[in-house]
Design a protein around this motif. Sequence first.
Motif, PDB file in Angstrom:
ATOM      1  N   GLY A  77       0.796  -1.218   0.000  1.00 22.86           N
ATOM      2  CA  GLY A  77       0.000   0.000   0.000  1.00 22.86           C
ATOM      3  C   GLY A  77       0.824   1.260   0.000  1.00 22.86           C
ATOM      4  N   ASN A  78       2.097   1.176   0.419  1.00 23.25           N
ATOM      5  CA  ASN A  78       2.984   2.333   0.383  1.00 23.25           C
ATOM      6  C   ASN A  78       3.523   2.516  -1.035  1.00 23.25           C
ATOM      7  N   SER A  79       4.088   3.684  -1.288  1.00 19.72           N
ATOM      8  CA  SER A  79       4.641   3.970  -2.607  1.00 19.72           C
ATOM      9  C   SER A  79       5.929   4.765  -2.460  1.00 19.72           C
ATOM     10  N   PHE A  80       6.722   4.773  -3.523  1.00 19.87           N
ATOM     11  CA  PHE A  80       7.960   5.560  -3.493  1.00 19.87           C
ATOM     12  C   PHE A  80       8.361   5.953  -4.908  1.00 19.87           C
ATOM     13  N   GLY A  81       9.177   6.992  -4.984  1.00 17.17           N
ATOM     14  CA  GLY A  81       9.599   7.530  -6.273  1.00 17.17           C
ATOM     15  C   GLY A  81       9.058   8.924  -6.538  1.00 17.17           C
ATOM     16  N   TYR A  82       8.409   9.529  -5.546  1.00 20.14           N
ATOM     17  CA  TYR A  82       7.835  10.862  -5.726  1.00 20.14           C
ATOM     18  C   TYR A  82       8.894  11.899  -6.097  1.00 20.14           C
TER      19      TYR A  82
END
Length: 224
Positions: A77-82
């Motif tokens: 559910g988490n994300s990264f690369g912003y």
Amino acid sequence: MQEHLMQNEAFFTNNYFLLEILKSDHRFEQHSEVITIKDRGTIITTGKADDDFYIIQDGIICVRGKNNTIIQFIKSGNSFGYSNLFNTAQMTTQYEVLTPATLLKIDKDFMSAIFRNNRLGIYILDEYYTKTMQLAGLRLESFELPSDRRVAVCLYEIAKMIGQKTNQGTLIPRVITQQHVAEYCQTSREYTTMILNRLAKDGYIRLRPKPWFIPDVETLVHGL
């Protein structure tokens, strides 16, 4: 500090809405793919303008920053690369896969266009940077604590980030080791082990058998 940490439990909670925005674009399937990483220890590095954006569908990932220090633990559910979306000055961040993981990989240019052309996308990006600054502030606060308190607070934070809640308490994923806790706290492995054993003796955490079990995470933070 506790109030802020409780608020941080909602960190990266907009991925449902983000996916709705992305899937509403007919080009989404052309610019995304699901990747599976089976090898623990695999490193994904971001920090270059052409890096991609990721949403974790399954698995646990350790976020490492400057000098390989552990910044955070993230899960499904988490994300990264912003930070790669607008070609701004970058800081290299490494994402270490701790368990087999499934990630939705999305093209950076496609993501940038979505954020530029959608008000909700801009809101999500703004919230991300706000939460990132809050998290950085909390980490700095924890470093001002005495070392024994810091270990308890760091364990509390780990439980909030990736712990599994049950009716009896919170389970810490088996993959998390005393070394991970030490690196996250920036204390020695030996000292961290001593404090964890003290917390276990006093009933704030069960270390054996794994997975570690915390009966009450709120009580834990007052444990020392």
